[in-house]
Design a protein around this motif. Sequence first.
Motif, PDB file in Angstrom:
ATOM      1  N   GLN A 118       0.788  -1.123   0.043  1.00 27.51           N
ATOM      2  CA  GLN A 118      -0.039   0.056   0.100  1.00 27.51           C
ATOM      3  C   GLN A 118       1.008   1.215   0.136  1.00 27.51           C
ATOM      4  O   GLN A 118       0.439   2.198  -0.858  1.00 27.51           O
ATOM      5  N   ILE A 119       1.642   1.197   0.936  1.00 28.34           N
ATOM      6  CA  ILE A 119       2.820   2.521   0.734  1.00 28.34           C
ATOM      7  C   ILE A 119       3.373   2.759  -0.510  1.00 28.34           C
ATOM      8  O   ILE A 119       3.517   3.826  -0.782  1.00 28.34           O
ATOM      9  N   LEU A 120       3.920   1.424  -1.047  1.00 23.55           N
ATOM     10  CA  LEU A 120       4.695   1.477  -2.538  1.00 23.55           C
ATOM     11  C   LEU A 120       3.652   2.190  -3.377  1.00 23.55           C
ATOM     12  O   LEU A 120       3.997   2.972  -4.280  1.00 23.55           O
ATOM     13  N   HIS A 121       2.293   1.691  -3.379  1.00 22.93           N
ATOM     14  CA  HIS A 121       1.410   2.349  -4.437  1.00 22.93           C
ATOM     15  C   HIS A 121       0.949   3.722  -4.059  1.00 22.93           C
ATOM     16  O   HIS A 121       0.932   4.510  -5.011  1.00 22.93           O
TER      17      HIS A 121
ATOM     18  N   GLN B 183       3.089   5.979  -2.742  1.00 22.45           N
ATOM     19  CA  GLN B 183       4.383   6.773  -3.473  1.00 22.45           C
ATOM     20  C   GLN B 183       4.263   6.701  -4.718  1.00 22.45           C
ATOM     21  O   GLN B 183       4.314   7.963  -5.519  1.00 22.45           O
ATOM     22  N   HIS B 184       3.962   5.877  -5.493  1.00 21.12           N
ATOM     23  CA  HIS B 184       3.907   5.696  -6.781  1.00 21.12           C
ATOM     24  C   HIS B 184       2.897   6.572  -7.521  1.00 21.12           C
ATOM     25  O   HIS B 184       2.940   7.716  -8.483  1.00 21.12           O
ATOM     26  N   TYR B 185       1.573   6.615  -7.016  1.00 23.98           N
ATOM     27  CA  TYR B 185       0.440   7.153  -7.218  1.00 23.98           C
ATOM     28  C   TYR B 185       0.884   8.814  -7.149  1.00 23.98           C
ATOM     29  O   TYR B 185       0.356   9.685  -7.868  1.00 23.98           O
ATOM     30  N   SER B 186       1.343   9.226  -6.039  1.00 25.90           N
ATOM     31  CA  SER B 186       1.621  10.472  -5.677  1.00 25.90           C
ATOM     32  C   SER B 186       2.779  11.214  -6.744  1.00 25.90           C
ATOM     33  O   SER B 186       2.526  12.356  -7.110  1.00 25.90           O
TER      34      SER B 186
ATOM     35  N   ARG C 193       3.439  14.538 -11.821  1.00 29.45           N
ATOM     36  CA  ARG C 193       3.853  14.712 -13.069  1.00 29.45           C
ATOM     37  C   ARG C 193       2.741  14.746 -13.906  1.00 29.45           C
ATOM     38  O   ARG C 193       2.953  15.777 -14.903  1.00 29.45           O
ATOM     39  N   LEU C 194       1.647  14.400 -13.733  1.00 28.19           N
ATOM     40  CA  LEU C 194       0.310  14.817 -14.705  1.00 28.19           C
ATOM     41  C   LEU C 194       0.050  16.052 -14.593  1.00 28.19           C
ATOM     42  O   LEU C 194      -0.302  16.720 -15.348  1.00 28.19           O
TER      43      LEU C 194
END
Length: 125
Positions: A95-98, A100-103, A108-109
Amino acid sequence: LDSDDTGNRLRFQLELEFVQCLANPNYLNFLAQRGYFKDKAFVNYLKYLLYWKEPEYAKYLKYPQCLHMLELLQYEHFRKELVNAQCAKFIDEQQILHWQHYSRKRMRLQQALAEQQQQNNTSVK
């Protein structure tokens, strides 16, 4: 009628809070270690709570990952694995990795959108 409304409101709040707690893998581990997932009535309650996946209810959730956990809790194998603290730790790390990646991806978007809008504003002038 007022007591019915109060009762329904309370039930809604309690179920909302409980469903959102399901997003916490450590809480799931706690429930598993205490045997809740072996109780047929509790498993049926988890099945009943699937109504939270409907848009008119899901819009109230602050932690939407709880819906994924609720879905996984429908499977006996997943419920059994949650007794293992390492399983809960792995889910927590994922969940933490998700997040971090999502943020990072969202930033970037947003930057790309801001640059595009700036270019559009410059070309219009």
